[in-house]
Design a protein around this motif. Structure first.
Motif, PDB file in Angstrom:
ATOM      1  N   TYR A 104       1.753   1.491   8.349  1.00  0.00           N
ATOM      2  CA  TYR A 104       3.137   1.124   8.058  1.00  0.00           C
ATOM      3  C   TYR A 104       3.400  -0.306   8.496  1.00  0.00           C
ATOM      4  O   TYR A 104       2.588  -0.936   9.171  1.00  0.00           O
ATOM      5  CB  TYR A 104       4.099   2.072   8.777  1.00  0.00           C
ATOM      6  N   ASN A 105       4.573  -0.814   8.136  1.00  0.00           N
ATOM      7  CA  ASN A 105       4.987  -2.133   8.608  1.00  0.00           C
ATOM      8  C   ASN A 105       5.094  -2.119  10.119  1.00  0.00           C
ATOM      9  O   ASN A 105       5.445  -1.106  10.719  1.00  0.00           O
ATOM     10  CB  ASN A 105       6.343  -2.517   8.008  1.00  0.00           C
ATOM     11  N   LYS A 106       4.831  -3.257  10.730  1.00  0.00           N
ATOM     12  CA  LYS A 106       4.868  -3.341  12.193  1.00  0.00           C
ATOM     13  C   LYS A 106       6.056  -4.182  12.675  1.00  0.00           C
ATOM     14  O   LYS A 106       6.037  -4.701  13.773  1.00  0.00           O
ATOM     15  CB  LYS A 106       3.558  -3.931  12.704  1.00  0.00           C
ATOM     16  N   CYS A 125      13.297  -1.730   2.339  1.00  0.00           N
ATOM     17  CA  CYS A 125      12.723  -0.594   3.066  1.00  0.00           C
ATOM     18  C   CYS A 125      13.721   0.543   3.242  1.00  0.00           C
ATOM     19  O   CYS A 125      13.345   1.633   3.609  1.00  0.00           O
ATOM     20  CB  CYS A 125      12.234  -1.038   4.441  1.00  0.00           C
TER      21      CYS A 125
END
Length: 126
Positions: free
Chosen positions: A18-20, A69
């Motif tokens: 996933y995005n961090k 998102c």
């Protein structure tokens, strides 16, 4: 300019599908909690102020969440229509053929369910 070189290496070294973008905020929350337990932040109100601050450059805004998102309108629209369909099925009266005493079949229009639906859809559109 928000991260030191060592923090950047740690962030890039994290394995996540996933995005961090949230990791620096978690790091800040952990540091703030440690500062509270060590007595460097004097009370819980000051800690809360530190964590929810919205001033420019505040830790809560350290990494912006991309708008793509969070598809809030689509999720809320699906939730409202699903709720309405569930209410139409769930608020039906009992079938008198089953022999329930005092219950007759009522084929009227579900006025309150419709009013509730129109209210929610109107609220959604605002």
């Amino acid at each position: 300019g928000f991260l030191t070189r060592s923090e950047r290496r740690r962030l890039e070294g994290l394995r996540s599908p996933y995005n961090k973008f949230w990791v620096p905020c978690v790091w800040f929350g952990a540091l703030a909690g440690r500062a509270r337990s060590e007595g460097r932040v004097r009370d819980d109100c000051a800690l809360k102020l530190l964590l929810v601050s919205r001033s420019p450059g505040a830790p809560a805004r350290c990494v912006p969440v991309p708008a793509r998102c969070v598809p809030v309108p689509q999720v809320v629209t699906i939730a409202v229509y699903t709720f309405f369909l569930t209410c139409l099925v769930g608020r039906q009266f009992l079938d008198p053929a089953q022999g329930y005493a005092g219950h007759e079949l009522d084929l009227g229009v579900p006025v309150f369910t419709l009013l509730q639906f129109f209210f929610y859809v109107g609220w959604l559109k605002v």
